[in-house]
Enzyme design. Structure first.
Site, PDB file in Angstrom:
ATOM      1  N   ARG A 125      29.437  -5.980 -76.327  1.00 60.89           N
ATOM      2  CA  ARG A 125      29.633  -5.047 -77.492  1.00 60.89           C
ATOM      3  C   ARG A 125      30.322  -3.761 -77.030  1.00 60.89           C
ATOM      4  O   ARG A 125      29.460  -3.076 -76.356  1.00 60.89           O
ATOM      5  CB  ARG A 125      28.647  -4.962 -78.480  1.00 60.89           C
ATOM      6  CG  ARG A 125      29.007  -4.291 -79.652  1.00 60.89           C
ATOM      7  CD  ARG A 125      27.557  -4.497 -80.621  1.00 60.89           C
ATOM      8  NE  ARG A 125      27.964  -3.652 -81.845  1.00 60.89           N
ATOM      9  CZ  ARG A 125      27.693  -2.464 -82.002  1.00 60.89           C
ATOM     10  NH1 ARG A 125      27.455  -1.648 -81.149  1.00 60.89           N
ATOM     11  NH2 ARG A 125      27.990  -1.929 -83.246  1.00 60.89           N
TER      12      ARG A 125
ATOM     13  N   LYS B 200      25.595   4.105 -73.940  1.00 62.73           N
ATOM     14  CA  LYS B 200      23.971   4.414 -74.226  1.00 62.73           C
ATOM     15  C   LYS B 200      23.433   5.636 -73.640  1.00 62.73           C
ATOM     16  O   LYS B 200      24.137   5.986 -72.463  1.00 62.73           O
ATOM     17  CB  LYS B 200      23.168   3.184 -74.245  1.00 62.73           C
ATOM     18  CG  LYS B 200      23.594   2.136 -75.151  1.00 62.73           C
ATOM     19  CD  LYS B 200      23.100   2.222 -76.665  1.00 62.73           C
ATOM     20  CE  LYS B 200      23.426   1.373 -77.757  1.00 62.73           C
ATOM     21  NZ  LYS B 200      22.717   0.110 -77.572  1.00 62.73           N
TER      22      LYS B 200
END
Length: 337
Positions: free
Chosen positions: A315, A280
């Site tokens: 994840r 991210k």
């Protein structure tokens, strides 16, 4: 919305204090809890002071979901069969590349593969149901025929979920928290499918336009609590729901860091927690890696921070690196995780 919140302070030391409680039947323990009142102050209390119902939720082992046993951390490998995902868009959007990547992630140690056919990066446009089905269903069918691994479908749409489950998917992962398509949750009920419900403020096209919260951790907790209640009222058992605080979905860097620091709060929902922080933007901004593909070291560091708070599912894009780091973390801490 509740008025009082309880965040266990997780520990991993091999020596436990007398009366320490095991967190969610996993690899961390706690003897202290932060009690926070919305609009007020917080204080530390002994775990023994917890209300009985909350103590039960915080300590009960999580039931298996899609054959995953949460007594140890689980790795969810990301398979984006899209041309425009933020990190790996276009890398696996041919049938052969996607199946080969899935096979490689299983060999690297993935416990479940999450297949997505619609980019949810900031600013992404919607994809038609037909296109999303064409991207995902054939890949899932090929995976099901070639390997014995749980498969989740990352979608907001009932038609896509139905095609995916017909092809062999066994879990529905909805980044919209089952609010985008009102028919999706009832479909999961009728099909007896476990689900992952995520928090997002706004949709992919708008979510990073000045997101605001009163208190991001408490606001996200309340959202997920409401969503879990709504799903259980429809007929999905709490034991078959995974919750995801939605790192990077309608959050600033400060919001993401606050959520990371308070991940153990979400154990109070009585569900396994999924952390989806891999590659991210905040990892790149803090770590000085503007290219998403270069964010593996930072992603692993964030993943281990989540595991230290008892997060059950990571994840990730970089399955092999995360697996290796987790093995070292387990050995050094003496944890069963």
């Amino acid at each position: 919305m509740t008025n009082m919140y309880y965040r266990p302070i997780p520990r991993t030391d091999h020596v436990r204090t007398t009366g320490a409680l095991t967190l969610a039947g996993g690899w961390t323990w706690f003897d202290t809890v932060e009690e926070t009142q919305r609009g007020g102050t917080s204080r530390l209390i002994a775990a023994a002071e917890l209300p009985d119902d909350l103590r039960q939720r915080l300590t009960s082992p999580r039931a298996p979901i899609a054959t995953l046993d949460f007594a140890t951390p689980k790795l969810m490998g990301i398979l984006n069969v899209t041309p425009d995902s933020f990190s790996d868009g276009g890398a696996h959007n041919t049938f052969a590349d996607a199946v080969n990547r899935a096979r490689a992630m299983v060999a690297e140690g993935a416990h479940i593969i999450d297949v997505g056919g619609e980019s949810t990066r900031p600013g992404a446009a919607d994809v038609t149901e037909a296109e999303e089905i064409a991207r995902t269903a054939p890949v899932i069918a090929a995976m099901r025929a070639a390997m014995d691994v749980p498969i989740s479908i990352d979608t907001r749409k009932t038609a896509v979920a139905q095609a995916a489950t017909d092809a062999g998917a066994t879990l529905v992962n909805d980044v919209a928290g089952f609010r985008f398509d009102p028919a999706l949750a009832p479909f999961c009920v009728a099909s007896r499918l476990p689900v992952c419900v995520m928090h997002a403020q706004g949709d992919p096209a708008t979510m990073q336009k000045n997101p605001r919260y009163d208190h991001v951790a408490l606001d996200v907790y309340d959202f997920l609590a409401e969503r879990v209640s709504a799903l259980t009222a429809l007929g999905i058992p709490r034991a078959q729901i995974i919750v995801d605080p939605g790192i990077g979905f309608g959050k600033t860097q400060a919001h993401n860091l606050t959520l990371m620091q308070n991940l153990s709060l979400f154990h109070g929902l009585g569900c396994p927690i999924l952390l989806g922080a891999s590659r991210k933007r905040f990892i790149g901004d803090i770590g000085g890696t503007p290219e998403a593909g270069a964010r593996m070291p930072g992603s692993v560091a964030v993943a281990l921070a989540g595991i230290a708070q008892g997060v059950q599912v990571l994840r990730v894009h970089d399955v092999d690196a995360t697996r290796a780091a987790l093995a070292l973390w387990r050995a050094v801490t003496g944890s069963g995780g």
